[in-house]
Design a protein around this motif. Structure first.
Motif, PDB file in Angstrom:
ATOM      1  N   SER A  36       0.948  -0.821   0.416  1.00 36.54           N
ATOM      2  CA  SER A  36       0.668  -0.007   0.189  1.00 36.54           C
ATOM      3  C   SER A  36       0.866   1.291  -0.094  1.00 36.54           C
ATOM      4  CB  SER A  36      -0.967  -0.115   1.128  1.00 36.54           C
ATOM      5  OG  SER A  36      -0.159   0.060   2.458  1.00 36.54           O
ATOM      6  N   GLY A  37       0.290   2.537  -0.360  1.00 34.61           N
ATOM      7  CA  GLY A  37       0.946   3.887  -0.737  1.00 34.61           C
ATOM      8  C   GLY A  37       0.533   4.108  -1.120  1.00 34.61           C
ATOM      9  N   SER A  38       1.738   5.374  -1.663  1.00 38.50           N
ATOM     10  CA  SER A  38       1.437   6.717  -2.866  1.00 38.50           C
ATOM     11  C   SER A  38       2.481   6.023  -3.714  1.00 38.50           C
ATOM     12  CB  SER A  38       1.752   7.816  -2.360  1.00 38.50           C
ATOM     13  OG  SER A  38       0.868   7.757  -1.618  1.00 38.50           O
ATOM     14  N   VAL A  39       1.985   5.351  -5.117  1.00 33.93           N
ATOM     15  CA  VAL A  39       2.698   5.437  -6.358  1.00 33.93           C
ATOM     16  C   VAL A  39       2.722   6.489  -7.215  1.00 33.93           C
ATOM     17  CG1 VAL A  39       3.326   3.680  -7.397  1.00 33.93           C
ATOM     18  CG2 VAL A  39       3.384   2.957  -5.618  1.00 33.93           C
ATOM     19  N   GLU A  40       4.142   7.167  -7.560  1.00 35.73           N
ATOM     20  CA  GLU A  40       3.868   7.720  -9.069  1.00 35.73           C
ATOM     21  C   GLU A  40       4.244   7.008 -10.174  1.00 35.73           C
ATOM     22  OE1 GLU A  40       6.782  11.758 -10.699  1.00 35.73           O
ATOM     23  OE2 GLU A  40       6.926  11.562  -8.029  1.00 35.73           O
ATOM     24  N   THR A  41       3.225   7.658 -11.402  1.00 29.52           N
ATOM     25  CA  THR A  41       2.970   6.861 -12.135  1.00 29.52           C
ATOM     26  C   THR A  41       3.059   8.216 -13.209  1.00 29.52           C
ATOM     27  OG1 THR A  41       0.835   6.241 -12.928  1.00 29.52           O
ATOM     28  CG2 THR A  41       2.160   4.818 -11.468  1.00 29.52           C
ATOM     29  N   ASP A  42       3.730   7.887 -14.736  1.00 29.32           N
ATOM     30  CA  ASP A  42       2.886   8.432 -15.581  1.00 29.32           C
ATOM     31  C   ASP A  42       1.868   9.187 -15.801  1.00 29.32           C
ATOM     32  OD1 ASP A  42       6.024   8.802 -15.997  1.00 29.32           O
ATOM     33  OD2 ASP A  42       5.602   7.889 -17.691  1.00 29.32           O
ATOM     34  N   LEU A  43       0.926   8.207 -15.513  1.00 29.40           N
ATOM     35  CA  LEU A  43      -0.444   9.004 -15.507  1.00 29.40           C
ATOM     36  C   LEU A  43      -0.925   9.828 -14.362  1.00 29.40           C
ATOM     37  CD1 LEU A  43      -2.381   5.914 -16.706  1.00 29.40           C
ATOM     38  CD2 LEU A  43      -0.975   7.122 -17.729  1.00 29.40           C
ATOM     39  N   GLY A  44      -0.253  10.104 -12.801  1.00 28.94           N
ATOM     40  CA  GLY A  44      -0.644  10.709 -11.841  1.00 28.94           C
ATOM     41  C   GLY A  44      -0.659   9.848 -10.985  1.00 28.94           C
ATOM     42  N   THR A  45      -0.808  10.373  -9.472  1.00 33.19           N
ATOM     43  CA  THR A  45      -0.249   9.858  -8.353  1.00 33.19           C
ATOM     44  C   THR A  45      -1.116   9.522  -7.536  1.00 33.19           C
ATOM     45  OG1 THR A  45       1.742  11.409  -7.858  1.00 33.19           O
ATOM     46  CG2 THR A  45       1.232   9.956  -6.091  1.00 33.19           C
ATOM     47  N   VAL A  46      -0.942   7.951  -7.423  1.00 31.62           N
ATOM     48  CA  VAL A  46      -2.534   7.127  -6.238  1.00 31.62           C
ATOM     49  C   VAL A  46      -1.911   7.036  -5.448  1.00 31.62           C
ATOM     50  CG1 VAL A  46      -2.206   5.303  -7.929  1.00 31.62           C
ATOM     51  CG2 VAL A  46      -4.033   5.627  -6.920  1.00 31.62           C
ATOM     52  N   LYS A  47      -2.633   6.608  -4.584  1.00 30.72           N
ATOM     53  CA  LYS A  47      -2.351   6.064  -2.820  1.00 30.72           C
ATOM     54  C   LYS A  47      -3.570   4.258  -3.142  1.00 30.72           C
ATOM     55  CE  LYS A  47      -1.968   6.549   2.385  1.00 30.72           C
ATOM     56  NZ  LYS A  47      -2.847   7.578   3.445  1.00 30.72           N
ATOM     57  N   LEU A  48      -2.272   3.730  -2.935  1.00 24.35           N
ATOM     58  CA  LEU A  48      -3.152   2.002  -2.804  1.00 24.35           C
ATOM     59  C   LEU A  48      -3.277   1.314  -1.700  1.00 24.35           C
ATOM     60  CD1 LEU A  48      -0.701   0.626  -5.119  1.00 24.35           C
ATOM     61  CD2 LEU A  48      -2.583   1.390  -5.882  1.00 24.35           C
ATOM     62  N   ALA A  49      -4.221   1.292  -1.950  1.00 29.17           N
ATOM     63  CA  ALA A  49      -4.958   0.192  -0.737  1.00 29.17           C
ATOM     64  C   ALA A  49      -4.557  -0.238  -0.524  1.00 29.17           C
ATOM     65  CB  ALA A  49      -6.705   0.063  -0.697  1.00 29.17           C
ATOM     66  N   ASP A  50      -4.219  -1.403   0.365  1.00 33.57           N
ATOM     67  CA  ASP A  50      -3.440  -2.774   0.328  1.00 33.57           C
ATOM     68  C   ASP A  50      -4.145  -3.609   0.029  1.00 33.57           C
ATOM     69  OD1 ASP A  50      -1.876  -5.305   1.269  1.00 33.57           O
ATOM     70  OD2 ASP A  50      -1.679  -4.613   3.420  1.00 33.57           O
ATOM     71  N   TYR A  51      -3.187  -4.424  -1.221  1.00 30.64           N
ATOM     72  CA  TYR A  51      -3.763  -5.000  -2.295  1.00 30.64           C
ATOM     73  C   TYR A  51      -4.024  -6.671  -2.349  1.00 30.64           C
ATOM     74  CZ  TYR A  51       0.681  -4.575  -3.900  1.00 30.64           C
ATOM     75  OH  TYR A  51       2.420  -4.680  -4.202  1.00 30.64           O
ATOM     76  N   LYS A  52      -3.549  -6.820  -0.565  1.00 31.08           N
ATOM     77  CA  LYS A  52      -2.834  -8.135  -0.549  1.00 31.08           C
ATOM     78  C   LYS A  52      -3.627  -8.365   1.313  1.00 31.08           C
ATOM     79  CE  LYS A  52       1.723  -9.045  -2.182  1.00 31.08           C
ATOM     80  NZ  LYS A  52       3.877  -9.289  -1.799  1.00 31.08           N
ATOM     81  N   GLY A  53      -4.387  -9.431   0.812  1.00 31.62           N
ATOM     82  CA  GLY A  53      -5.076  -9.312   2.012  1.00 31.62           C
ATOM     83  C   GLY A  53      -6.566  -9.299   2.082  1.00 31.62           C
ATOM     84  N   LEU A  54      -6.890  -9.142   0.784  1.00 28.56           N
ATOM     85  CA  LEU A  54      -8.229  -8.988   0.338  1.00 28.56           C
ATOM     86  C   LEU A  54      -9.438  -9.889   0.331  1.00 28.56           C
ATOM     87  CD1 LEU A  54      -7.924  -6.459  -2.751  1.00 28.56           C
ATOM     88  CD2 LEU A  54      -8.907  -5.596  -0.812  1.00 28.56           C
ATOM     89  N   PRO A  55     -10.817  -9.769   0.420  1.00 26.51           N
ATOM     90  CA  PRO A  55     -11.644 -10.815   1.277  1.00 26.51           C
ATOM     91  C   PRO A  55     -11.870 -11.593   0.025  1.00 26.51           C
ATOM     92  CG  PRO A  55     -12.437  -9.029   1.243  1.00 26.51           C
ATOM     93  CD  PRO A  55     -11.171  -8.335   1.343  1.00 26.51           C
ATOM     94  N   ALA A  56     -12.029 -12.887   0.021  1.00 26.06           N
ATOM     95  CA  ALA A  56     -12.756 -13.929  -1.337  1.00 26.06           C
ATOM     96  C   ALA A  56     -13.648 -14.438  -0.242  1.00 26.06           C
ATOM     97  CB  ALA A  56     -12.054 -14.041  -1.808  1.00 26.06           C
ATOM     98  N   TYR A  57     -14.795 -15.036  -0.997  1.00 26.12           N
ATOM     99  CA  TYR A  57     -15.534 -15.900   0.399  1.00 26.12           C
ATOM    100  C   TYR A  57     -15.739 -17.194  -0.456  1.00 26.12           C
ATOM    101  CZ  TYR A  57     -16.204 -11.549   2.510  1.00 26.12           C
ATOM    102  OH  TYR A  57     -16.849 -10.622   3.217  1.00 26.12           O
ATOM    103  N   GLU A  58     -15.882 -18.036  -0.283  1.00 29.95           N
ATOM    104  CA  GLU A  58     -15.869 -19.182  -0.788  1.00 29.95           C
ATOM    105  C   GLU A  58     -16.701 -19.552  -1.740  1.00 29.95           C
ATOM    106  OE1 GLU A  58     -15.998 -22.041   2.798  1.00 29.95           O
ATOM    107  OE2 GLU A  58     -13.973 -22.592   2.845  1.00 29.95           O
ATOM    108  N   ASP A  59     -17.897 -19.634  -1.664  1.00 31.05           N
ATOM    109  CA  ASP A  59     -19.081 -19.417  -2.017  1.00 31.05           C
ATOM    110  C   ASP A  59     -19.250 -18.784  -3.226  1.00 31.05           C
ATOM    111  OD1 ASP A  59     -20.040 -21.311  -0.301  1.00 31.05           O
ATOM    112  OD2 ASP A  59     -21.864 -20.098   0.468  1.00 31.05           O
TER     113      ASP A  59
END
Length: 397
Positions: free
Chosen positions: A26-49
Motif C-alpha cells: 500500500s502507499g502512494s505511487v507516482e506513475t506517468d498517469l498521475g499519483t495514486v495512494k494504493l489501498a492494501d491489495y494483499k489480504g483482500l477478502p474472497a468468499y468460498e461460495d
C-alpha cells in the motif's frame, strides 16, 4: 466488472514508465498517469461460495475453447442436409407488366445459409427461402417461386414507379457453390500440447486445472476489484496524459461509430445522452484503473519492457490469433506495445492479488433494507405524513 477491464482489445492506451520498487503493498505511487495512494491489495477478502467453480462452468469454458479452435472446411461436392451450412448466390425477380424483372436488394453473392437455424448470415428471410436449398447439391442452379408476406413493407422502384412487394410472387434463382463443414477438436493430450505448449501444459488434467484456476481468479477479481478501485485514492492526475487518453478515446469512438453520423465527441455525447462532465468522470475512472495497475506492478517490481520482450508474441497469438508483427502493421507499433504491456501487467497484478486473498466462509454480505424497529417507525411516519397530505389536498378541493 474485472472481466471488462481484462478485455484484450486494441484500444487507445498510454505508454508507461514505472518508478523504483517498493516492498509495501500500500502507499502512494507516482506513475506517468498521475499519483495514486494504493489501498492494501494483499489480504483482500474472497468468499468460498462466490469463488467456487462448478463442473458445469468448467465444461462450458472447455466447450467454448474447443469451439474457438474449430476449423471450417470447404466442400465442393455433397448434398444439402438439414444441418448443412451452404454458400450460394441468388437472384430475385418479380413480375411487372407480364415480364420477370430484377429488383433492388433482390440479389446477392457468396451468402451463407445455416439450414438448421433457417438463417442467412444470421438473418431470417421470407418463408421458404432457406428451405428451398434442402435436397440440392453443390453445383446446382435452380429457381423457386415464393411469396412476400402480406405485411411486407418494402417497396422498390422499377421503371420509375414504386412497386409494393407485399403479398407479391417472387422467383429466386439459386446457385449452390459449396458446403462448409466445421470440425471441432476433441479434448485430448495432443490438443493440449498443440495449443497450450507456451503455458507449459501437456495433459488434459493440467489443462482442466489451468482453466479452473482462470475461472476462480476471475471470480475473485469480479468480487473485489470494483471496491478495491474505490478504496484507492488519486491525489493527482497528469493533465497531459488525461487529455491524451480522451483524445485517443474520441478518435476510437469516431472510427467505430462514424457510419452512425458520429463525427466528434460532441455528437457522441448527444446521441448517448451523456454530459461533458460525465464523459470526463468516466475518462478519469479509466485512467485511474490503469494507474492502479501500473502502481501495483511497480510495487511488485514487474518490468514492463522485459515482459513485452519475453511474452508479447505468445500473448498476441493466444488472444488475437496472430503475431506481434502483423498487429503492428494494422494498428501501429506504439498502440500494440502499450496495449499488450498493459494487459500483461494486468495479468501479473491479478495473480498477485488472487494468490494473496484471505478466504472467508459463505458468501459476500449484501446490503439489505433496514428491518429494525426504528426503521419501521420511520417508514410508518412517512406513510402517515403522505396520508395526511392527501386528506388535506382532498379537503381543499
Amino acid at each position: 466488472m474485472f472481466k471488462k477491464i481484462l478485455a484484450v482489445t486494441l484500444s487507445a492506451t498510454m505508454a508507461l514508465s514505472l518508478a523504483a520498487c517498493n516492498s509495501s503493498s500500500s502507499g502512494s505511487v507516482e506513475t506517468d498517469l498521475g499519483t495514486v495512494k494504493l489501498a492494501d491489495y494483499k489480504g483482500l477478502p474472497a468468499y468460498e461460495d462466490d469463488i467456487k467453480v462448478t463442473d458445469e462452468e468448467l465444461q462450458t469454458t472447455i466447450d467454448s475453447d474447443l469451439s474457438n479452435h474449430s476449423t471450417t472446411k470447404t466442400l465442393k461436392k455433397g448434398k444439402i442436409e438439414k444441418d448443412s451450412v451452404v454458400v450460394f448466390d441468388f437472384t430475385g425477380k418479380i413480375e411487372v407488366n407480364g415480364k420477370k424483372v430484377k429488383f433492388d436488394d433482390g440479389s446477392a453473392e457468396d451468402q451463407t445459409a445455416d439450414i438448421s437455424a433457417g438463417t442467412v448470415g444470421g438473418q431470417t428471410y421470407i418463408d421458404g427461402f432457406v428451405d428451398a436449398l434442402k435436397g440440392h447439391k453443390v453445383g446446382d442452379t435452380f429457381t423457386k417461386k415464393l411469396k412476400f408476406p402480406k405485411d411486407y413493407s418494402q417497396t422498390v422502384k422499377i421503371n420509375k414507379k414504386d412497386i409494393d412487394l407485399s403479398n407479391r410472387d417472387v422467383w429466386f434463382t439459386y446457385k449452390v457453390k459449396s458446403l462448409q463443414k466445421t470440425q471441432t477438436p476433441e479434448l485430448d493430450d495432443d490438443f493440449v500440447k498443440k495449443n497450450y505448449k507456451d503455458d507449459g501444459l501437456k495433459t488434459v488434467k493440467e489443462y482442466k486445472e489451468y482453466q479452473k484456476k482462470e475461472l476462480k481468479y476471475n471470480k475473485i477479481m469480479n468480487g473485489l476489484w470494483t471496491n478495491y478501485l474505490e478504496d484507492c485514492k488519486v491525489s493527482e492526475y497528469n493533465d497531459k496524459a488525461l487529455k491524451e487518453y480522451e483524445s485517443e478515446a474520441e478518435s476510437s469512438i469516431v472510427a467505430q461509430y462514424s457510419s452512425y453520423g458520429i463525427t466528434d465527441i460532441k455528437s457522441y455525447l448527444e446521441v448517448t445522452g451523456m454530459s461533458a462532465d460525465e464523459w470526463h468522470k468516466k475518462s478519469k475512472e479509466v485512467v485511474k484503473s490503469r494507474m492502479i495497475i501500473f502502481a501495483i506492478a511497480d510495487k511488485e517490481g514487474f518490468d514492463a519492457d522485459k515482459l513485452y520482450k519475453e511474452e508479447a508474441d505468445k500473448f498476441a497469438k493466444k488472444n488475437y490469433g496472430t503475431g506481434i508483427k502483423d498487429l503492428e502493421k494494422n494498428y501501429g507499433e506504439d498502440t500494440v506495445k502499450d496495449t499488450i504491456q498493459l494487459n500483461l501487467l494486468l495479468m501479473k497484478v491479478r495473480d498477485v492479488i488472487c494468490e494473496n486473498v484471505k478466504i472467508k466462509k459463505g458468501s459476500a454480505p449484501t446490503t439489505q433494507a433496514p428491518t429494525t424497529e426504528a426503521a419501521t417507525e420511520k417508514a410508518t411516519e412517512k406513510t402517515t405524513e403522505k396520508e395526511t397530505k392527501a386528506e388535506t389536498t382532498k379537503a381543499a378541493k
